[in-house]
Design an enzyme around this catalytic site. Sequence first.
Site, PDB file in Angstrom:
ATOM      1  CD  GLU A  34     -17.820  -1.995  10.359  1.00 30.79           C
ATOM      2  OE1 GLU A  34     -18.735  -1.697  11.139  1.00 30.79           O
ATOM      3  OE2 GLU A  34     -17.848  -2.290   9.266  1.00 30.79           O
TER       4      GLU A  34
ATOM      5  CE1 TYR B 285       4.278  -7.213  -6.038  1.00 28.92           C
ATOM      6  CE2 TYR B 285       3.433  -7.199  -3.818  1.00 28.92           C
ATOM      7  CZ  TYR B 285       3.244  -7.522  -4.988  1.00 28.92           C
ATOM      8  OH  TYR B 285       2.221  -7.719  -5.489  1.00 28.92           O
TER       9      TYR B 285
END
Length: 395
Positions: free
Chosen positions: A375, A301
């Site tokens: 979360e 990349y």
Amino acid sequence: MNTADKIKELAKAYAPDTVQVRRHIHANPELSFEEYNTAAYVKQTLESSGITSETMAETGLVAVIKGRNPEKKTIALRADLDALPIVEANEVDYRSKTEGVMHACGHDVHTASLLGAARILQELRDTFEGTIKLVFQPGEEKFPGGASIMIKEGVLQNPAPESIIGQHVFPLLPAGKVGFRSGMYMASADEIYITVKGKGGHAAMPEMNIDPVLISAHLIVALQQIVSRHASPKIPTVLSFGKIEAKGATNVIPNEVKIEGTFRTMNEVWRKDAHQKIKKLAEGLCESMGGSCEIDIKNGYPFLQNDPELTGRARAAAELYLGEENVVDLDLWMGAEDFAYYSQEVPACFYRLGTRNEARGIISGVHTPTFDIDEAALETSIGLMAFVALQELNA
Ligand SMILES: [Zn+2]
Ligand SMILES: [Zn+2]
């Protein structure tokens, strides 16, 4: 009610569903470029918010949310869909149901977050001008990277986004916080494969051999001058060799030695130049010692550049939405990420979402069998992404 408060209200309302979406994706992970079920689930979830999507790059999706006057400006938001070949060690209800495959890099979080942000933006579509493009790409973890395929297939056209924004979980930062860095942020990552060739034989008779082990030892030391003497001190550069294999013995000089390593930097011109310098030095040094070498550098990349203006505006939006105390500056990161491909094409901003919760023991790094998130970060991520997008449309 102002936009930030309206979005906060929606983020709070949609956070429980976003947790369920994240858990579903987490429990059903798929490897890079095999995200068929994940893509189907994303498509269906978008449809339940009234958003139609199109398949791209086989297992990716693209969709648009049109506000009023949709031609005015388009911006893109990106998530990645793939998981890693890791056996999950977490004992949670939503543990991976596929043995040996795990969402250990948080791409379940990125996908669920973009779905949540999309739901908010779809709800608010009568209140803003412009178009928001949703990019769900496959294969971030595997070369050549889903981003490069999505770009080839035209994800940055029709409509062409003026900028693209992505986020990534960051287990070093507590949930509720986010991090930004302007300019150079993540490195290009290329793989180097060198075979040093000599002439093997009895180790007791060096005059009869050309010793590739000794040549390799010199070569590894000599190559470090690429970093210390040729790289500008202003451009971060790393050259590491993690594998060296000489299949000789105490009394056997082998015919050849294989060396493998990684070259990472943050400047595309220097990157190409460095590859040439590495090749030239390796070939010249091996030859000068009577041997030869084959060298193969596989491009990975590119480096990830956060557009300073876009990143400045996104950071300001985050401060407005989360409060200054919840927005931090990030250090350079020598890891690689295929979002970098987008950053080479259009102004891009890749920011980090805090997911750590020390008190609950949620501290594991990405790509480990115990990686998990707090979360609570999901309410932050869906609201912030929607808010940053709307601020950018108005910029
Ligand atoms: Zn990863
Ligand atoms: Zn990742």
